[in-house]
Design a protein around this motif. Sequence first.
Motif, mmCIF file in Angstrom:
data_model
loop_
_atom_site.group_PDB
_atom_site.id
_atom_site.type_symbol
_atom_site.label_atom_id
_atom_site.label_comp_id
_atom_site.label_asym_id
_atom_site.label_seq_id
_atom_site.Cartn_x
_atom_site.Cartn_y
_atom_site.Cartn_z
ATOM 1 N N GLN A 18 0.867 -1.371 -0.073
ATOM 2 C CA GLN A 18 -0.022 -0.170 -0.049
ATOM 3 C C GLN A 18 0.813 1.175 -0.004
ATOM 4 O O GLN A 18 0.367 2.354 -0.609
ATOM 5 C CB GLN A 18 -0.999 0.277 1.270
ATOM 6 C CG GLN A 18 -2.064 -0.780 1.295
ATOM 7 C CD GLN A 18 -2.800 -1.236 2.442
ATOM 8 O OE1 GLN A 18 -2.731 -0.584 3.352
ATOM 9 N NE2 GLN A 18 -3.815 -1.714 2.210
ATOM 10 N N ASN A 21 2.206 1.695 -3.283
ATOM 11 C CA ASN A 21 1.159 1.885 -4.265
ATOM 12 C C ASN A 21 1.434 0.877 -5.491
ATOM 13 O O ASN A 21 1.371 1.115 -6.639
ATOM 14 C CB ASN A 21 1.410 3.353 -5.087
ATOM 15 C CG ASN A 21 1.044 4.547 -4.263
ATOM 16 O OD1 ASN A 21 -0.116 4.361 -3.493
ATOM 17 N ND2 ASN A 21 1.727 5.523 -4.447
ATOM 18 N N THR A 23 -0.492 -2.087 -5.147
ATOM 19 C CA THR A 23 -1.775 -2.931 -4.956
ATOM 20 C C THR A 23 -2.407 -3.233 -6.324
ATOM 21 O O THR A 23 -2.784 -4.203 -6.744
ATOM 22 C CB THR A 23 -2.822 -2.629 -3.816
ATOM 23 O OG1 THR A 23 -3.211 -1.061 -4.024
ATOM 24 C CG2 THR A 23 -2.128 -2.806 -2.552
ATOM 25 N N ALA A 24 -2.492 -2.090 -7.126
ATOM 26 C CA ALA A 24 -3.185 -1.975 -8.286
ATOM 27 C C ALA A 24 -2.687 -2.789 -9.248
ATOM 28 O O ALA A 24 -3.157 -3.781 -9.766
ATOM 29 C CB ALA A 24 -3.337 -0.708 -8.875
ATOM 30 N N ARG A 25 -1.142 -2.852 -9.544
ATOM 31 C CA ARG A 25 -0.342 -3.641 -10.345
ATOM 32 C C ARG A 25 -0.400 -5.182 -9.819
ATOM 33 O O ARG A 25 -0.658 -6.223 -10.838
ATOM 34 C CB ARG A 25 1.192 -3.152 -10.311
ATOM 35 C CG ARG A 25 1.985 -3.940 -11.583
ATOM 36 C CD ARG A 25 1.363 -3.766 -12.624
ATOM 37 N NE ARG A 25 2.045 -4.603 -13.660
ATOM 38 C CZ ARG A 25 1.547 -5.342 -14.607
ATOM 39 N NH1 ARG A 25 0.330 -4.775 -14.930
ATOM 40 N NH2 ARG A 25 2.248 -5.799 -15.624
ATOM 41 N N ASP A 27 -3.069 -6.581 -8.246
ATOM 42 C CA ASP A 27 -4.648 -6.918 -8.788
ATOM 43 C C ASP A 27 -4.362 -7.335 -10.156
ATOM 44 O O ASP A 27 -5.395 -8.133 -10.564
ATOM 45 C CB ASP A 27 -5.598 -5.975 -8.220
ATOM 46 C CG ASP A 27 -5.800 -5.799 -6.735
ATOM 47 O OD1 ASP A 27 -5.625 -6.931 -5.940
ATOM 48 O OD2 ASP A 27 -6.218 -4.664 -6.499
ATOM 49 N N GLU A 28 -3.752 -6.481 -10.976
ATOM 50 C CA GLU A 28 -3.841 -6.607 -12.428
ATOM 51 C C GLU A 28 -3.209 -7.907 -12.755
ATOM 52 O O GLU A 28 -3.431 -8.882 -13.535
ATOM 53 C CB GLU A 28 -3.095 -5.688 -12.857
ATOM 54 C CG GLU A 28 -3.806 -4.154 -13.230
ATOM 55 C CD GLU A 28 -3.034 -3.132 -13.714
ATOM 56 O OE1 GLU A 28 -1.695 -3.359 -14.079
ATOM 57 O OE2 GLU A 28 -3.611 -2.229 -13.911
ATOM 58 N N ASN A 54 -3.391 -0.404 -16.717
ATOM 59 C CA ASN A 54 -4.165 0.654 -16.330
ATOM 60 C C ASN A 54 -5.876 -0.078 -16.437
ATOM 61 O O ASN A 54 -6.615 0.733 -16.893
ATOM 62 C CB ASN A 54 -4.297 1.952 -16.993
ATOM 63 C CG ASN A 54 -3.025 2.492 -16.762
ATOM 64 O OD1 ASN A 54 -2.534 2.572 -15.581
ATOM 65 N ND2 ASN A 54 -2.402 3.174 -17.764
ATOM 66 N N GLY A 55 -6.087 -1.069 -16.094
ATOM 67 C CA GLY A 55 -7.263 -1.697 -15.963
ATOM 68 C C GLY A 55 -7.899 -2.111 -17.293
ATOM 69 O O GLY A 55 -8.909 -2.570 -17.533
ATOM 70 N N ASN A 82 -13.750 -9.671 -12.223
ATOM 71 C CA ASN A 82 -13.828 -8.614 -11.227
ATOM 72 C C ASN A 82 -14.671 -9.120 -10.083
ATOM 73 O O ASN A 82 -14.276 -8.713 -8.952
ATOM 74 C CB ASN A 82 -14.580 -7.339 -11.642
ATOM 75 C CG ASN A 82 -13.878 -6.341 -12.690
ATOM 76 O OD1 ASN A 82 -12.618 -6.420 -12.509
ATOM 77 N ND2 ASN A 82 -14.410 -5.923 -13.558
ATOM 78 N N VAL A 89 -11.077 -4.300 -11.228
ATOM 79 C CA VAL A 89 -9.707 -4.194 -11.654
ATOM 80 C C VAL A 89 -9.711 -4.306 -12.951
ATOM 81 O O VAL A 89 -8.954 -3.033 -13.564
ATOM 82 C CB VAL A 89 -9.023 -5.504 -11.119
ATOM 83 C CG1 VAL A 89 -7.581 -5.274 -11.830
ATOM 84 C CG2 VAL A 89 -8.977 -5.792 -9.650
#
Length: 96
Positions: A18, A21, A23-25, A27-28, A54-55, A82, A89
């Motif tokens: 977190q 930053n 967590t988004a990557r 999740d991908e 980027n989703g 998702n 995501v």
Amino acid sequence: MQKIYEQTVGDVLRQTLQECNMTARLDEQRAIGLWRPMVGDELADRCGRPSVTNGVMTVRVDAAPLRQELTMSRSHLIKYINEALGKTVIHEMRFK
């Protein structure tokens, strides 16, 4: 006197992800891992390994009819991924 706080390794990793930053990557990458179980081995073998930026999940497909079929199923595929991840995501899928 110094206080010592105990944390599990999982908590430390979550906090680090977190703070960086990442967590988004992560999740991908988890979404990419769901591709083969979602479409099956035979179909996954006919497609390239998905990529997500980027989703937007992009999948290379070897035949136009298969690309058309996947394009028509795009909303179901996005919903499945998702739901499996428990959050949004993937918001778009492209087949090339």
